[in-house]
Design a protein around this motif. Structure first.
Motif, PDB file in Angstrom:
ATOM      1  N   ASN A 128      -4.135  14.556  -0.379  1.00  0.00           N
ATOM      2  CA  ASN A 128      -4.976  15.135   0.676  1.00  0.00           C
ATOM      3  C   ASN A 128      -4.477  16.518   1.078  1.00  0.00           C
ATOM      4  O   ASN A 128      -5.267  17.449   1.309  1.00  0.00           O
ATOM      5  N   TYR A 170       0.808  -1.213   0.000  1.00  0.00           N
ATOM      6  CA  TYR A 170       0.000   0.000   0.000  1.00  0.00           C
ATOM      7  C   TYR A 170       0.847   1.272   0.000  1.00  0.00           C
ATOM      8  O   TYR A 170       0.364   2.345  -0.382  1.00  0.00           O
ATOM      9  N   ARG A 227      -9.252   5.212   3.754  1.00  0.00           N
ATOM     10  CA  ARG A 227      -8.351   4.744   2.700  1.00  0.00           C
ATOM     11  C   ARG A 227      -8.989   3.612   1.909  1.00  0.00           C
ATOM     12  O   ARG A 227      -9.808   2.848   2.438  1.00  0.00           O
ATOM     13  N   ARG A 253      -1.821   9.329  -1.752  1.00  0.00           N
ATOM     14  CA  ARG A 253      -3.071   9.823  -1.139  1.00  0.00           C
ATOM     15  C   ARG A 253      -2.778  10.889  -0.093  1.00  0.00           C
ATOM     16  O   ARG A 253      -3.495  11.897  -0.008  1.00  0.00           O
ATOM     17  N   CYS A 291       0.702   3.956  -2.786  1.00  0.00           N
ATOM     18  CA  CYS A 291      -0.651   4.507  -2.819  1.00  0.00           C
ATOM     19  C   CYS A 291      -0.879   5.405  -1.610  1.00  0.00           C
ATOM     20  O   CYS A 291      -1.469   6.485  -1.719  1.00  0.00           O
ATOM     21  N   GLY A 292      -0.380   4.985  -0.448  1.00  0.00           N
ATOM     22  CA  GLY A 292      -0.506   5.785   0.768  1.00  0.00           C
ATOM     23  C   GLY A 292       0.235   7.104   0.665  1.00  0.00           C
ATOM     24  O   GLY A 292      -0.266   8.146   1.107  1.00  0.00           O
TER      25      GLY A 292
END
Length: 525
Positions: free
Chosen positions: A444, A433, A460, A440, A436-437
């Protein structure tokens, strides 16, 4: 600003120093080191080593690390690769001849030489101020006296015990069962290892009795590791990779970590008007999921040992992102890329520290799967990672298992610069992840103007292996809309990832944030 009518966390503010990590004892230890006159690197090393006692299912001295840091008064980001190599005698051809199609997860063949300790010793000597004896003293104390098991740690512990074998069951189970919340975990063998390293440095770990203990445990499980493999363990400097996104530059560790995957994903997202979307709506999740599939497919084909990674410039070129973005249908989910032959998983710890002089450290440290390979050394109880499962056995692949190579790693520390200045070390745990984390979290901040804590708290989702895993923070309506687009939606059993970050504000105040999905916190003084 958060709504104080609801449960939640506020960002933490301080002026002299800050640490954010996944366990309170490690955060407090880092602050103690800063208050004693240590710098951010001293504090990060002390806290990271202690995390191996606080969260032994996630990390430990039998593992690897990657580090990004900037010196006080400098905005240059420096990278150090503390990941280990396969033993010289190991080769994918041997495993293929045995009928294996992947590196067996919980075997000696999956154990690369643990290199985090070399990195910690080198960083202490070259960058730190206080010396190893001071930095390892807190971990020696807690390894001897014990640490009560925290709730998230206990939850993970209960899921990961089946692979423990031999002496590992004695060291990491209590009466044959997982430790529970509030049980006290002790590791006197590791305390002795750390005492020897504090006295004699990295050679105490990689030569002599400690190395022999690890080699004997691996040999008993069919490993081909030698004293020469351990003696040769070395962390290496590296050149970071970076890409712009909506007014900031995101800096990542280069291969064999997967930081380039996060940058490619951000480059793809930059082709869409993400800021015009509902931050918690189906449209954003869909575009992010589709972009993730494409970015991870590129990772699977290109990323490997630094000497073997191919076409990195092509992967990060703007025109590559433009072409990939054109493949995304806003109204329909695409099939997932072919599954990885190499393994990815979620068990990692992250720590970030900033000191009063502005040194910033972003450090990630892991044994890969929960309790790593499940193999522990008999005398000292050193639990050994299974990072070698990150290799593929595919003949001719850049990431093919070969003696002396580093496997593709999932762990990635991050940094953000704005107008050339380092403003934020950050990290997002969670194995596959993580890119992707990272994307994001940055989105954000930049697309929706969230503060760091809100950006971390936000729900998430992750497109993983043909399934769109989604947290309960999303509404039933959003989940149904995603299913209507063709996603196989699944509410994940465990929360997705965990994150920490520190902002260096222009006024000199430090702002810290830490993920409520973990047991930790941000602390400052």
């Amino acid at each position: 600003m958060r709504d104080f009518h609801f449960p939640g966390r506020s960002p933490v503010f301080a002026s002299n120093g800050m640490c954010a990590t996944s366990h309170p004892l490690a955060a407090k230890t880092a602050i103690d080191i800063l208050e004693r006159g240590g710098n951010a690197m001293d504090a990060a090393i002390a806290g990271a080593v202690l995390l191996g006692i606080c969260e032994p299912q996630m990390t430990g001295i039998g593992g690897d690390c990657f580090v990004l840091y900037s010196e006080a008064g400098s905005d240059e980001v420096i990278a150090l690769n503390g990941s280990g190599r396969a033993p010289a005698a190991l080769d994918a051809a041997n495993l293929r001849a045995r009928g294996e199609t992947t590196v067996p997860l919980y075997s000696a063949d999956a154990v690369t030489i643990p290199t985090a300790m070399d990195a910690f010793c080198g960083l202490s000597d070259q960058v730190g101020k206080l010396g190893l004896d001071a930095l390892l003293a807190p971990s020696i104390h807690y390894a001897d006296e014990g640490v009560p098991v925290a709730p998230r740690v206990a939850s993970d512990w209960a899921l990961e015990t089946e692979k423990l074998k031999g002496s590992a069951r004695e060291y990491y189970l209590k009466d044959g069962a997982a430790l529970k919340t509030g049980d006290v975990f002790r590791a006197p063998g590791q305390a002795e290892v750390l005492r020897r390293v504090a006295k004699s440095g990295r050679d105490a770990f990689y030569n002599g009795e400690i190395a022999e203990d690890m080699i004997a445990a691996l040999t008993a499980q069919g490993g081909v590791h030698t004293s020469a493999d351990f003696a040769a363990a070395a962390s290496d400097p590296a050149t970071p990779v970076e890409a712009p996104y909506k007014g900031v530059d995101v800096v990542e560790h280069p291969p064999n970590g997967q930081g380039a995957t996060a940058l490619l994903l951000l480059n793809i997202l930059d082709q869409f008007d993400i800021a015009a979307m509902d931050p918690f709506g189906a449209e954003r999740v869909h575009i992010e999921a589709e972009a993730s599939k494409l970015a991870y497919d590129a990772r699977n084909r290109f990323l490997a040992d630094p000497d073997c990674t191919i076409r990195l410039d092509h992967m990060l070129a703007p025109e590559t992102a433009q072409k990939l973005a054109a493949l995304i249908d806003p109204k329909k989910a695409m099939p997932a890329a072919a599954p990885l032959t190499e393994q990815v998983h979620k068990d990692t710890v992250y720590i970030t520290v900033v000191d009063r002089d502005g040194m910033a450290v972003s450090m990630i440290y892991s044994i890969f799967h929960g309790f790593g390979s499940g193999i522990a050394s008999d005398k000292f109880g050193i639990l050994l990672q299974n990072r070698g499962a990150g290799f593929t056995l595919q003949d001719g692949h850049p990431n093919e298992l070969k003696g002396g190579k580093r496997p593709m790693h999932t762990i990635i520390p991050g940094m953000i610069r704005e107008n050339g200045k380092v403003i934020m070390p950050f990290g997002v745990m969670g194995g596959a992840y993580q890119p992707c984390g990272h994307a994001r979290f940055v989105s954000n901040l930049q697309d929706f103007g969230m503060d760091m804590q809100t950006a971390i708290d936000a729900p998430r989702a992750f497109a993983d292996g043909g399934v769109l895993k989604i947290e309960r923070g999303y509404s039933d309506t959003v989940r149904q809309s995603l299913a209507d687009l063709g996603h196989q939606v699944e509410i994940t059993e465990t929360a997705i990832g965990g994150a920490q970050s520190i902002r260096l504000r222009p006024d000199g105040v430090l702002e810290g944030a830490s993920d409520p999905r973990k047991d930790g916190c941000a602390l400052g003084y």
